[in-house]
Motif scaffolding. Structure first.
Motif, short mmCIF file in Angstrom:
data_model
loop_
_atom_site.label_atom_id
_atom_site.label_comp_id
_atom_site.label_asym_id
_atom_site.label_seq_id
_atom_site.Cartn_x
_atom_site.Cartn_y
_atom_site.Cartn_z
N UNK A 50 15.37 8.80 -3.36
CA UNK A 50 13.94 8.48 -3.35
C UNK A 50 13.71 7.17 -4.09
N UNK A 51 12.76 6.39 -3.60
CA UNK A 51 12.35 5.18 -4.28
C UNK A 51 10.83 5.05 -4.18
N UNK A 52 10.20 4.52 -5.21
CA UNK A 52 8.75 4.32 -5.17
C UNK A 52 8.40 3.04 -5.91
N UNK A 53 7.37 2.38 -5.43
CA UNK A 53 6.88 1.14 -6.04
C UNK A 53 5.36 1.24 -6.16
N UNK A 54 4.85 0.89 -7.32
CA UNK A 54 3.40 0.88 -7.56
C UNK A 54 3.03 -0.44 -8.23
N UNK A 55 1.96 -1.05 -7.72
CA UNK A 55 1.45 -2.28 -8.32
C UNK A 55 -0.06 -2.19 -8.40
N UNK A 56 -0.61 -2.74 -9.47
CA UNK A 56 -2.07 -2.80 -9.59
C UNK A 56 -2.45 -4.03 -10.40
N UNK A 57 -3.60 -4.57 -10.08
CA UNK A 57 -4.14 -5.69 -10.84
C UNK A 57 -5.65 -5.58 -10.87
N UNK A 58 -6.24 -6.19 -11.87
CA UNK A 58 -7.70 -6.19 -11.98
C UNK A 58 -8.16 -7.41 -12.76
N UNK A 89 6.44 4.67 -0.99
CA UNK A 89 7.45 5.67 -1.34
C UNK A 89 8.33 5.93 -0.13
N UNK A 90 9.62 5.96 -0.37
CA UNK A 90 10.58 6.25 0.69
C UNK A 90 11.58 7.26 0.16
N UNK A 91 11.98 8.19 1.00
CA UNK A 91 12.95 9.19 0.59
C UNK A 91 13.74 9.72 1.77
N UNK A 92 14.93 10.19 1.47
CA UNK A 92 15.82 10.69 2.50
C UNK A 92 16.68 11.78 1.89
N UNK A 115 12.74 13.20 5.56
CA UNK A 115 12.52 11.77 5.59
C UNK A 115 11.09 11.51 5.16
N UNK A 116 10.91 10.68 4.15
CA UNK A 116 9.58 10.38 3.63
C UNK A 116 9.38 8.87 3.67
N UNK A 117 8.26 8.45 4.21
CA UNK A 117 7.85 7.05 4.17
C UNK A 117 6.33 7.04 4.07
N UNK A 118 5.81 6.54 2.96
CA UNK A 118 4.36 6.51 2.80
C UNK A 118 3.95 5.27 2.02
N UNK A 119 2.72 4.88 2.20
CA UNK A 119 2.19 3.74 1.48
C UNK A 119 0.67 3.81 1.43
N UNK A 120 0.11 3.12 0.47
CA UNK A 120 -1.33 3.13 0.29
C UNK A 120 -1.76 1.84 -0.39
N UNK A 121 -2.88 1.30 0.07
CA UNK A 121 -3.48 0.14 -0.58
C UNK A 121 -4.97 0.37 -0.69
N UNK A 122 -5.55 -0.06 -1.80
CA UNK A 122 -7.00 0.06 -1.96
C UNK A 122 -7.51 -1.08 -2.83
N UNK A 123 -8.79 -1.39 -2.63
CA UNK A 123 -9.46 -2.44 -3.42
C UNK A 123 -10.84 -1.95 -3.82
#
Length: 169
Positions: A50-58, A89-92, A115-123
């Motif tokens: 599994x791998x995940x990446x999260x980024x945020x800025x304000x 997020x990706x997983x296998x 198998x997992x593949x997901x993503x999300x973006x918001x503003x």
């Protein structure tokens, strides 16, 4: 990371800038040989990645004007803020890996179980203002107004407006 700056443009006018950034990445893998997998009621050798990446800025930016004339105090503030978030997020996962000696690197030759593949973006964007009036430190008046917009909503529901006022003596 967080940063801010106050800049006094004139004696009565101040600019405040604030910014923040955050980034987080995670990677996780697990390998279970057939003998260990049988202890947990799983048949065969298993592997998970599994791998995940999260980024945020304000950023928040305000301009404030304050003035005192005899017994009158006026304080006016206007500003805007913007924030954004993204995640992926990706997983296998596999089982029955035929060559245990490969360890986690045998994940590609096992039978896929997940198998997992997901993503999300918001503003989020906000515009706001405030007016404070004070006479002789006895009579107070405040009015605020705020508009918030979010990418999580669509059409007419994307923006909300929120006025507020108060009087005290």
């Amino acid at each position: 990371t967080n940063m801010y700056m106050n800049y006094e443009i004139t004696k009565n006018l101040t600019l405040r800038l604030r910014g923040a950034f955050s980034s987080n990445s995670r990677e996780n893998d697990m390998f279970r040989p057939a003998r260990a997998a049988s202890l947990t009621n799983v048949n065969g050798t298993t592997a998970t990645y599994n791998t995940s990446n999260n980024k945020s800025w304000s950023t928040d930016n305000t301009l404030t004007w304050k003035k005192k004339i005899n017994a009158h105090h006026v304080d006016v503030m206007a500003g805007f803020s913007v924030a954004a978030n993204s995640s992926s997020s990706f997983g296998y996962a596999t089982r029955n890996i035929p060559v245990e000696a490969l360890g986690i690197y045998g994940i590609s030759i096992g039978s896929p179980t997940r198998l997992i593949a997901s993503g999300n973006e918001s503003r989020l964007s906000s515009y706001f203002g405030r007016l404070n009036y004070n006479y002789q430190s006895k009579y107070l008046f405040t009015f605020t107004y705020r508009g918030d917009g979010s990418s999580k909503f669509i059409g007419k529901n994307r923006w909300g407006y929120f006025p507020s006022g108060a009087v005290a003596w």
